[in-house]
Design an enzyme around this catalytic site. Structure first.
Site, PDB file in Angstrom:
ATOM      1  N   ARG A 156      19.387  16.155  60.050  1.00 13.97           N
ATOM      2  CA  ARG A 156      21.014  16.192  59.427  1.00 13.97           C
ATOM      3  C   ARG A 156      21.823  16.829  60.721  1.00 13.97           C
ATOM      4  O   ARG A 156      22.709  16.196  60.768  1.00 13.97           O
ATOM      5  CB  ARG A 156      21.039  17.030  58.073  1.00 13.97           C
ATOM      6  CG  ARG A 156      22.322  17.304  57.657  1.00 13.97           C
ATOM      7  CD  ARG A 156      23.676  18.350  58.070  1.00 13.97           C
ATOM      8  NE  ARG A 156      22.436  18.967  58.274  1.00 13.97           N
ATOM      9  CZ  ARG A 156      23.726  20.564  58.419  1.00 13.97           C
ATOM     10  NH1 ARG A 156      24.930  19.592  58.850  1.00 13.97           N
ATOM     11  NH2 ARG A 156      23.398  21.538  59.096  1.00 13.97           N
ATOM     12  N   ASP A 157      21.439  18.259  60.671  1.00 13.93           N
ATOM     13  CA  ASP A 157      22.488  19.080  61.906  1.00 13.93           C
ATOM     14  C   ASP A 157      21.991  18.121  63.007  1.00 13.93           C
ATOM     15  O   ASP A 157      22.807  18.531  64.352  1.00 13.93           O
ATOM     16  CB  ASP A 157      22.146  20.392  61.769  1.00 13.93           C
ATOM     17  CG  ASP A 157      23.171  21.017  61.738  1.00 13.93           C
ATOM     18  OD1 ASP A 157      24.230  20.417  62.897  1.00 13.93           O
ATOM     19  OD2 ASP A 157      22.741  22.520  62.098  1.00 13.93           O
ATOM     20  N   HIS A 196      20.333  30.679  60.228  1.00  7.92           N
ATOM     21  CA  HIS A 196      20.255  29.421  61.411  1.00  7.92           C
ATOM     22  C   HIS A 196      20.941  29.298  62.204  1.00  7.92           C
ATOM     23  O   HIS A 196      22.663  29.657  62.665  1.00  7.92           O
ATOM     24  CB  HIS A 196      21.300  28.501  60.180  1.00  7.92           C
ATOM     25  CG  HIS A 196      21.530  27.027  60.564  1.00  7.92           C
ATOM     26  ND1 HIS A 196      21.166  26.120  59.799  1.00  7.92           N
ATOM     27  CD2 HIS A 196      22.472  26.488  61.913  1.00  7.92           C
ATOM     28  CE1 HIS A 196      21.936  24.790  60.778  1.00  7.92           C
ATOM     29  NE2 HIS A 196      22.432  25.708  62.157  1.00  7.92           N
ATOM     30  N   HIS A 246      22.068  28.236  66.288  1.00  8.27           N
ATOM     31  CA  HIS A 246      22.599  27.579  67.673  1.00  8.27           C
ATOM     32  C   HIS A 246      22.253  27.953  68.598  1.00  8.27           C
ATOM     33  O   HIS A 246      22.481  28.919  69.364  1.00  8.27           O
ATOM     34  CB  HIS A 246      23.273  27.243  67.307  1.00  8.27           C
ATOM     35  CG  HIS A 246      23.878  25.796  65.987  1.00  8.27           C
ATOM     36  ND1 HIS A 246      24.946  24.618  66.328  1.00  8.27           N
ATOM     37  CD2 HIS A 246      24.146  25.936  65.363  1.00  8.27           C
ATOM     38  CE1 HIS A 246      24.410  23.984  66.002  1.00  8.27           C
ATOM     39  NE2 HIS A 246      24.063  25.421  64.471  1.00  8.27           N
ATOM     40  N   CYS A 278      27.305  20.992  65.679  1.00 11.15           N
ATOM     41  CA  CYS A 278      28.739  20.404  64.747  1.00 11.15           C
ATOM     42  C   CYS A 278      30.127  20.006  65.113  1.00 11.15           C
ATOM     43  O   CYS A 278      31.072  20.471  65.996  1.00 11.15           O
ATOM     44  CB  CYS A 278      28.941  22.042  63.852  1.00 11.15           C
ATOM     45  SG  CYS A 278      30.275  21.914  62.733  1.00 11.15           S
ATOM     46  N   ASN A 315      21.044  23.140  67.813  1.00 12.07           N
ATOM     47  CA  ASN A 315      20.240  24.279  66.928  1.00 12.07           C
ATOM     48  C   ASN A 315      19.070  24.540  67.666  1.00 12.07           C
ATOM     49  O   ASN A 315      18.717  23.470  69.232  1.00 12.07           O
ATOM     50  CB  ASN A 315      19.651  23.389  66.075  1.00 12.07           C
ATOM     51  CG  ASN A 315      20.650  23.189  65.007  1.00 12.07           C
ATOM     52  OD1 ASN A 315      21.318  23.162  64.595  1.00 12.07           O
ATOM     53  ND2 ASN A 315      21.074  21.524  64.925  1.00 12.07           N
TER      54      ASN A 315
END
Lengths: 297, 297
Positions: free
Chosen positions: A11-12, A201, A203, A234, A243
């Site tokens: 996903r990310d 989470h 980055h 993002c 990430n």
């Protein structure tokens, strides 16, 4: 001690890549991650595919999975419609994310922080009724791409409100990769004091991701998001590159004596496979440098 | 609290780059680093230029410097002949490095650990008589490219012997970038217990460099090596990619409330300049992502 790693690569990780992978390839990525021992995978994003074309076909991804016993398959949602799609598609866990700053809340989700917080409370309630797990992410908790520094007290106030609704966890997200361990300790301890499971989470935009992960687990976080190969970002936050790479994080955690359940060598193979699918070298370092057993004895 | 950063870019950074920079360009790099506030610069390597052609012309680098008041200009040496060249060339500090494992000592310097340790003691004595600073680096202290894991007790035994000679500092080097914070804490605390100033030298090969730096300064290290832009490696150690990027380290340390005396924005410009000179993107992240003030208030 055990740390639960959530691979958000499907996903990310993929949502900010130029190369768009087909839903069946994204499902295969989830399968490979599950086979490498990842206990939880963020499989799909139930957002508007017009805004994030990389994430189109979330339902197809879910249908394409070969579900592994014990693995939790999660879906990201940014609003109530997304929640309904995700539950309909059969996710085990809904992950609802919203920014803690007004500018980012407006730009990313066309909402306000107050409305987004209220929606978090409502989605926790709906998820309980629907029998799915629910995780709430506070985005831009360590700094905002538009507003700059974010007061820890502000973040913890929102975390407190969300914690009262009793989600399965609250995730503190450094969406633009600006945080440092000092902040991590303050926010994780503060959030954990609300009696909720805390995840983080990170980055790795400014090379602080792994240092922040160490600070997080040593301050009480038990869940960490990461992305195989270190892909991601993002699309709506300038300069928010990848990430933390899952294999880099697993290397660190195992070296520090934590258990993750992940087979690092198998995970490195997944990073290599994904690198091939995306046709480029990925930011993750361990998959290039190789595994090593750092601690003597 | 103040942490002294030693920019080893002109030496460890450039010695493993395919592009060879002329001595005058390396002197200019030192000048630019000093102007950005770096208190100490490893300007040159007094090794055999046949083995490391990138480092040829060490004397010319030293002659080409526009020395800045208060900046310490250091030179790396691997044997007594190098020591004599360095002192003759006018370094303020001699940095003698040797591996703590037999295989690497043999391959890198054709010596044994016992002989190399004895040489460290002798060089400390000579430096005192010659009126230059002397720093002793223990290479491969966190893991060896040939032998694998290294016992902390073994490293600390060597550190103890070297400490008795009273060098200006002992630097623990993770030459191949395999260390994790748990090891860093044990080794830094153990070395500091010998009553010597402790520095650390981390490579970011497996993304643990910044996390290790945090562990180091929180365990008593007051000196950290880093390389502007994150260039570097070790030509004789397989897979030993770049040093921790100085600007990434400064970003982290300032965000954690440490003082370094470095002007981060000026340093970012040096990284950009070096990137141009080497004709490639460098591994450092902050110079690409941009500076941010992470902590509210």
């Amino acid at each position: 001690m055990r740390i639960e790693i959530v691979d958000v690569g499907p996903r990310d990780g993929l949502q900010n890549e130029a190369e768009i992978l087909a839903p069946e390839t994204r499902a295969e990525l989830c399968d490979r991650l599950a086979a490498a021992g990842l206990p939880r995978v963020e499989a799909a994003s139930f957002v508007n595919p017009k805004r994030v074309p990389q994430m189109a076909g979330a339902e197809e991804v879910m249908r394409g999975l070969h579900r592994r016993e014990g693995t939790v398959y999660a879906g990201l949602v940014l609003n109530e419609k997304g929640y309904e799609r995700a539950v309909e598609a059969g996710v085990d866990e809904v992950r609802y994310a919203f920014p803690v700053t007004e500018t980012f809340a407006k730009k990313n989700q066309n909402t306000t922080v107050a409305d987004a917080t209220a929606l978090a409370e409502r989605l926790v309630e709906r998820a309980r009724l629907d029998g799915v797990r629910v995780s709430i992410t506070l985005s831009a908790a360590f700094g905002d791409p538009f507003e700059g520094a974010v007061e820890p007290g502000h973040v913890l106030g929102i975390a407190g409100r969300v914690a009262e609704a009793q989600p399965d966890e609250i995730v503190l997200a450094d969406t633009i990769g600006v945080g440092v361990p000092l902040q991590v300790r303050e926010l994780v301890r503060g959030a954990a004091a609300h009696g909720v499971t805390v995840g983080c989470h990170f980055h790795d935009t400014r090379n602080t991701g792994i240092a922040n992960a160490v600070a997080a687990v040593e301050s009480g976080a038990t869940v960490l998001d990461a992305s195989v190969g270190g892909t991601g970002g993002c699309p709506f936050a300038p300069q928010a590159t990848g990430n933390v790479a899952t294999e880099d994080l697993v290397y660190l955690l195992h070296g520090m004596g934590y258990e993750t359940g992940v087979d690092l060598k198998a995970l490195v193979e997944v990073a290599r496979w994904l690198s091939g699918k995306l046709g480029k070298e990925l930011p993750g370092q361990v998959y290039k440098a190789g595994v090593f057993e750092p601690v003597a004895g």
